[in-house]
Design an enzyme around this catalytic site. Structure first.
Site, PDB file in Angstrom:
ATOM      1  N   PRO A 272       1.383  -3.076   1.430  1.00  0.00           N
ATOM      2  CA  PRO A 272       1.555  -4.645   1.863  1.00  0.00           C
ATOM      3  C   PRO A 272       2.978  -4.669   0.692  1.00  0.00           C
ATOM      4  O   PRO A 272       2.690  -4.774  -0.283  1.00  0.00           O
ATOM      5  CB  PRO A 272       1.109  -5.925   1.703  1.00  0.00           C
ATOM      6  CG  PRO A 272       0.330  -5.206   0.428  1.00  0.00           C
ATOM      7  CD  PRO A 272      -0.499  -3.668   0.706  1.00  0.00           C
ATOM      8  N   ASP A 449       4.292  -2.174  -4.210  1.00  0.00           N
ATOM      9  CA  ASP A 449       2.629  -2.829  -3.875  1.00  0.00           C
ATOM     10  C   ASP A 449       2.395  -4.450  -4.103  1.00  0.00           C
ATOM     11  O   ASP A 449       2.350  -4.547  -5.321  1.00  0.00           O
ATOM     12  CB  ASP A 449       1.892  -2.074  -3.329  1.00  0.00           C
ATOM     13  CG  ASP A 449       0.378  -2.227  -3.094  1.00  0.00           C
ATOM     14  OD1 ASP A 449       0.701  -2.960  -3.120  1.00  0.00           O
ATOM     15  OD2 ASP A 449      -0.444  -1.364  -3.377  1.00  0.00           O
ATOM     16  N   HIS A 450       2.707  -5.263  -3.288  1.00  0.00           N
ATOM     17  CA  HIS A 450       2.653  -6.352  -3.460  1.00  0.00           C
ATOM     18  C   HIS A 450       1.167  -7.159  -3.774  1.00  0.00           C
ATOM     19  O   HIS A 450       0.880  -8.068  -4.118  1.00  0.00           O
ATOM     20  CB  HIS A 450       2.346  -7.548  -2.449  1.00  0.00           C
ATOM     21  CG  HIS A 450       3.289  -8.974  -2.687  1.00  0.00           C
ATOM     22  ND1 HIS A 450       2.966  -9.052  -3.680  1.00  0.00           N
ATOM     23  CD2 HIS A 450       4.803  -9.132  -1.738  1.00  0.00           C
ATOM     24  CE1 HIS A 450       3.808 -10.656  -4.006  1.00  0.00           C
ATOM     25  NE2 HIS A 450       5.221 -10.521  -3.002  1.00  0.00           N
ATOM     26  N   ARG A 451      -0.173  -5.859  -3.716  1.00  0.00           N
ATOM     27  CA  ARG A 451      -1.737  -6.181  -4.165  1.00  0.00           C
ATOM     28  C   ARG A 451      -1.610  -5.695  -5.778  1.00  0.00           C
ATOM     29  O   ARG A 451      -2.573  -6.692  -6.328  1.00  0.00           O
ATOM     30  CB  ARG A 451      -2.567  -5.250  -3.483  1.00  0.00           C
ATOM     31  CG  ARG A 451      -2.407  -5.378  -1.664  1.00  0.00           C
ATOM     32  CD  ARG A 451      -3.367  -4.106  -1.279  1.00  0.00           C
ATOM     33  NE  ARG A 451      -2.828  -2.553  -1.177  1.00  0.00           N
ATOM     34  CZ  ARG A 451      -2.790  -1.007  -1.173  1.00  0.00           C
ATOM     35  NH1 ARG A 451      -4.255  -1.708  -0.664  1.00  0.00           N
ATOM     36  NH2 ARG A 451      -2.066  -0.654  -1.229  1.00  0.00           N
ATOM     37  N   CYS A 453       0.955  -6.591  -8.521  1.00  0.00           N
ATOM     38  CA  CYS A 453       2.261  -7.759  -9.239  1.00  0.00           C
ATOM     39  C   CYS A 453       2.146  -8.476  -8.164  1.00  0.00           C
ATOM     40  O   CYS A 453       2.702  -8.563  -6.553  1.00  0.00           O
ATOM     41  CB  CYS A 453       2.324  -7.335 -10.024  1.00  0.00           C
ATOM     42  SG  CYS A 453       4.129  -6.046  -9.536  1.00  0.00           S
TER      43      CYS A 453
END
Length: 479
Positions: A272, A449-451, A453
């Site tokens: 994501p 990658d929003h997972r 940070c």
């Protein structure tokens, strides 16, 4: 008696399951030494020479140049243990090798390779190279097993009637092309490579040469295209929508293109990602680079590139925001942060997009990074990057400004967590020290990658990069 051993395409690492034969380095009937390269293959990541673990006489090859073979498929067979003198007694085992066939690689016998080389010198065999005439016929004890092609008379040792040896047979070598992808493109469009004059270095045939030949085509093809174009013009003049039937072309997703397709599809499915941008005044960075290179001479070393400066800035930023130097393992449900920074950079080559890796970038000076960037770029253009050069990256730098564009939203290089993008540097109106001035401005982007940070961390990383671009002296804190 001599023993015939089969050498199969070995596992080339990094999950590669197949390779394409680029060039055979030996012929049937040639004598090979232990660990001598016998074939050059291209994987989805690099071109490599494959050494044979046996020493002896090549009795068969499997696969033509341009063919793709899976890992474990037979490459060639070698008769090992055959004496140079056909009338001499044959002992297929050495006295103290524990039963291993002569010519098979045995790490505990360090003198074996030297003995093999000495045996080859005394045998008087002549290797036949590509693009040269074959050596005069010599009688060889060659017993082909499952040959993939007919053995020329000059190699098999057969003599013509009347007792004279057959004339030398010309062994046509591979056409010098810059990439196997070019050879495949020619096959798909029925282009005779031997009829083309290469425009590349040393007469290499490039993709542009093949595409030009495809565009020229035979007279009938040109006439067909003109007829189609005439019909389309007629339909437009009559107010009709031009119609076209069939496909214009088909290109298989193999090699580098196939690997890129697989990695990008996986990245988009699993990560994501989000992207943030910032414009930065790069005027001072350009001035700093000019000062660095002003005193550089040919003896001192190479001039520092802008890519090297952005690489050094990226390393400093990752030191402040190490969470971006990581990857996500969803099976273990953990973020894996790496101790070393292996900095990848996107490079466009004739083989497609590749991402060579500057390893242990956190331990390198700007000059060291610059030298490694130059080396990897040259190896990439020559098609000589190894799998190790192209794997193991933890963060990627993408300089799409070389294509003349300002910004981009790239797809993260799976399984990494982030990618820094650098656009072109162009003069723009800019408020500098309270006044409007013309400054050199660059757009920077960070896809992350929003997972790993949130926006605050990503924004802090990108802001620090921009500050170092605008005030290069900030780098002195981390040098």
């Amino acid at each position: 008696m001599a023993q015939v051993l089969e050498f199969k395409l070995p596992d080339l690492g990094e999950g590669l399951t197949e390779a394409e034969i680029v060039r055979w380095l030996v012929e049937v009937g040639d004598v090979v030494a232990v660990d001598q390269p016998v074939v050059e293959v291209e994987t989805a990541k690099a071109m490599v020479e494959v050494p044979c673990p046996y020493g002896g006489v090549v009795t068969a090859r499997f696969g033509e140049e341009g063919a793709e073979l899976p890992v474990g498929a037979p490459l060639l067979t070698v008769a090992v243990g055959a004496p140079a003198d056909p009338g001499a007694p044959v002992d297929s085992h050495t006295p103290d090798d524990g039963g291993a066939p002569v010519g098979v690689r045995a790490p505990e016998e360090p003198a074996e390779r030297a003995l093999q080389a000495a045996a080859e010198e005394s045998s008087g065999n002549v290797l036949v190279g590509y693009g040269t005439a074959a050596a005069p016929a010599r009688r060889r004890r060659v017993r082909p097993t499952r040959p993939a092609f007919e053995v020329p008379a000059a190699l098999s040792g057969e003599a013509t009637s009347g007792g004279s040896e057959s004339p030398a047979t010309r062994v046509d070598g591979p056409v010098p092309v810059i990439s196997p992808l070019v050879r495949r493109l020619a096959r798909e469009h029925d282009v005779d490579l031997r009829a083309l004059a290469g425009s590349g270095p040393d007469g290499l045939i490039t993709r542009a040469d093949v595409e030009a030949a495809i565009g020229a085509g035979p007279a009938g093809t040109a006439g067909t295209r003109e007829a189609v174009a005439s019909e389309e013009r007629r339909q437009v003049e009559a107010g009709q929508e031009p119609t076209r039937a069939g496909l214009a072309s088909r290109h298989p997703l193999t090699g580098v293109r196939g690997l890129v397709a697989d990695k990008m599809s996986r990245s988009r499915r699993e990560i994501p990602e989000a992207t943030c941008w910032v414009d930065a005044d790069a005027t001072e960075l350009l001035a700093a680079r000019a000062a660095m290179n002003a005193a550089v001479t040919e003896r001192d070393g190479q001039k520092v590139s802008l890519l090297a400066l952005f690489a050094r800035i990226s390393v400093a930023a990752l030191g402040r925001f190490p969470v971006l130097n990581s990857s996500v393992d969803m099976e273990a449900r953990e973020v894996r942060r790496f101790a070393d920074i292996h900095l990848g950079f996107a490079a466009q080559t004739d083989r497609g997009l590749v991402v060579p890796v500057v390893r242990h970038a956190q331990t390198r000076t700007t000059e060291s990074i610059n030298a490694e960037l130059i080396r990897l770029t040259e190896e990439g253009r020559a098609g000589k990057l190894t799998p190790r050069d192209l794997t193991g990256g933890t963060f990627t730098l993408n300089n799409y400004g070389v294509f003349g564009v300002d910004g981009s939203t790239p797809i993260i290089n799976h399984p990494e967590a982030a990618m820094l993008g650098v656009g072109r540097i162009v003069p723009k109106p800019w408020v500098h020290q309270g006044e409007l001035a013309v400054r050199h401005v660059v757009q920077l982007s960070l896809t992350f990658d929003h997972r790993v940070c949130d926006g605050g961390t990503a924004g802090g990383f990108l802001r620090y990069v921009a500050d170092c671009v605008e005030q290069p002296a900030l780098l002195l804190r981390s040098v």
